[in-house]
Scaffold this active site. Structure first.
Site, PDB file in Angstrom:
ATOM      1  N   CYS A 333      -7.483   3.504   3.006  1.00 42.95           N
ATOM      2  CA  CYS A 333      -7.926   3.769   4.376  1.00 42.95           C
ATOM      3  C   CYS A 333      -7.493   5.169   4.837  1.00 42.95           C
ATOM      4  CB  CYS A 333      -7.435   2.662   5.308  1.00 42.95           C
ATOM      5  SG  CYS A 333      -8.369   2.537   6.847  1.00 42.95           S
ATOM      6  N   HIS A 431      -8.780  -2.786   2.818  1.00 41.43           N
ATOM      7  CA  HIS A 431      -7.406  -3.268   2.736  1.00 41.43           C
ATOM      8  C   HIS A 431      -7.353  -4.586   1.976  1.00 41.43           C
ATOM      9  CE1 HIS A 431      -5.691  -0.441   5.693  1.00 41.43           C
ATOM     10  NE2 HIS A 431      -6.800  -0.603   6.376  1.00 41.43           N
TER      11      HIS A 431
END
Length: 485
Positions: A333, A431
């Site tokens: 991310c 994630h």
């Protein structure tokens, strides 16, 4: 009608979240319909819910303990610290704006209706709602318009049990001090106390428990030994990581710099559980270890600010040397965004810096957007010939030549991530990738580590069962049920 019980603490990191999770599983094991609730949370460790929002990671774990799917009603207000913009305010899973600490005090009266509506909706279908407070019950400077601790307890008529942490020292003063500083009406909401994280011979603290009970008038409900399995469960915040020092251990070394705004760091928990991995969070001031086979840049709530911190610590120089030695790099991310050539922030999502050069280890560029992607995803990672499941939680769009080699292919045909031509530097927005046992095993094989025969998701539930048994043994659950109203 649903009963309610509120667990407040004498301070942050006293173990409120774990106590609630343990109680949720213990009462669920007794056949009750239980739900967790936290009116206001401050954390950059968040989870995506099935209803398309985000809540604190601790409430998602507590929902799992209660054998429920997480919902935005379980944590209606989430504050996510975000660099120079103060905190991002998330209401019922959706970003409502940014607020500085002082400005946020004016938000609270406007947020109270949403908090109470979520609590009412959650309570309607449950036998017991276990509520978690935030920080300290004794933050009298923030008592006006409070929606997190005694303000909520009074509005919801929720009896309170106060948790103190003996491991940090001074637990008698913590508990008795709370009684001293609270006004009489607030103190009257507290029905009992729990002393948490005890080590040693419990008979040596029997007089301490009696002293607190005598001075406060509260019932002593449990002296809870330190739960060693806590490290196997996702943590709510980075307090436990701060000040961590790199230590030598067995296994292949994986290093992760401890950035100021680190977010969703539980992405690395499955790697920490691997016996063949020596996972090290590198504290500011320490170099990235030369012996690391892999460096992971974790998620960040303030990518540009954390990129500046990375450079200020000299970790960029260490990272370039690591790559020259043939080491591997993985960005998640915000960490993925840092690996590119440029990050642009035209909407001021993270502050006043409109653009910042990235590390240039991937040929990509990122534009931070004013809309947030929140969705659970699954698919396949072609490079590792393994499935994955996880979630997206980000602002930003990334493009560039290295995206022609995506890391992930979703079930709906979309792709995510980028890889360098030699496949030694890679990153993605998703994630939770390492929680998939097959993908984790294939990934570890690439860096010369052998995966243990570990079912990670099953290990979380086994740990929650152990936590519930721990609570059953050391806390008077019958008294808690009696107190709940």
């Amino acid at each position: 009608m649903s009963r309610k019980l509120m667990i407040q603490g004498t301070g942050s990191d006293v173990g409120k979240s774990l106590v609630v999770a343990g109680l949720a599983r213990a009462f669920a094991n007794r056949g009750l319909r239980v739900a967790p609730f936290k009116p206001q949370n401050m954390s950059n460790n968040a989870a995506v819910t099935a209803d398309g929002g985000e809540i604190g990671r601790a409430q998602a774990l507590q929902a799992r303990a209660a054998r429920l799917a997480p919902s935005v009603d379980m944590n209606p207000v989430l504050l996510k610290p975000q660099g120079g913009n103060g905190s991002q305010v998330v209401v019922r899973g959706v970003v409502a704006g940014q607020a500085k600490a002082r400005d946020y005090q004016d938000w609270k009266p406007r947020l109270k209706p949403a908090v109470m509506e979520s609590f009412a909706r959650l309570s309607a279908a449950r036998d017991l709602v276990i509520i978690e407070g935030a920080g300290s019950a004794a933050e009298v400077n923030l008592r006006a318009n409070d929606i997190a601790n005694m303000g909520f307890a009074r509005d919801a008529d929720a009896p309170v049990v106060l948790v103190g942490d003996i491991d940090r020292g001074g637990v008698i003063a913590q508990l008795v001090g709370c009684k001293v500083v609270l006004d009489d009406a607030d103190a009257a909401m507290i029905e009992g106390f729990i002393v948490n994280k005890f080590r040693g011979d419990p008979t040596l603290f029997e007089d301490g428990m009696r002293f607190v009970a005598a001075r406060t008038g509260w019932r002593a409900l449990g002296l809870v030994p330190y739960f060693e399995g806590a490290a196997r469960l996702p943590a709510e915040d980075a307090f436990g990581l701060r000040g961590a020092r790199a230590t030598k251990g067995a296994g292949v070394v994986i290093a992760a710099p401890l950035l100021p705004h680190i977010a969703n760091f539980d992405d690395l928990d499955p790697l920490k559980a691997e016996s063949g991995v020596d996972l090290r969070f590198i504290a500011p001031g320490d170099p990235l270890p030369a012996e690391a086979a892999l460096v992971i840049l974790p998620g960040s709530k303030a990518t540009i600010a954390d990129l500046a911190a990375l450079r200020a610590n000299g970790w960029d120089i260490d990272l370039f040397a690591h790559v020259r030695r043939g080491g591997r790099v993985f960005g998640v991310c915000g960490g993925y965004q840092m690996l590119g050539r440029l990050i642009r922030d035209p909407h001021g999502m993270e502050g006043d810096v409109a653009a910042a050069p990235g590390l240039g280890l991937l040929d990509i560029e990122t534009v931070l957007t004013d809309t947030k992607t929140l969705v659970a995803v699954s698919g396949r990672a072609p490079t590792f010939d393994a499935p994955f499941h996880g979630y997206e939680m980000h602002v930003g769009e990334t493009a560039g030549p290295d995206c022609a080699q995506p890391l992930l292919r979703f079930e709906d045909g979309r792709v995510d991530g980028a890889q360098s031509r030699d496949l030694r530097v890679m990153g993605a927005y998703v994630h939770g990738l390492f929680a998939d046992d097959a993908l984790r095993a294939a990934f570890l094989a690439r860096i010369g580590a052998e995966a243990a025969p570990l079912n990670y998701e099953q290990s979380i539930d086994e740990t929650l069962d152990a936590l519930a048994a721990h609570c059953e043994k050391h806390i008077d659950l019958d008294a808690l049920w009696e107190i709940a109203r």
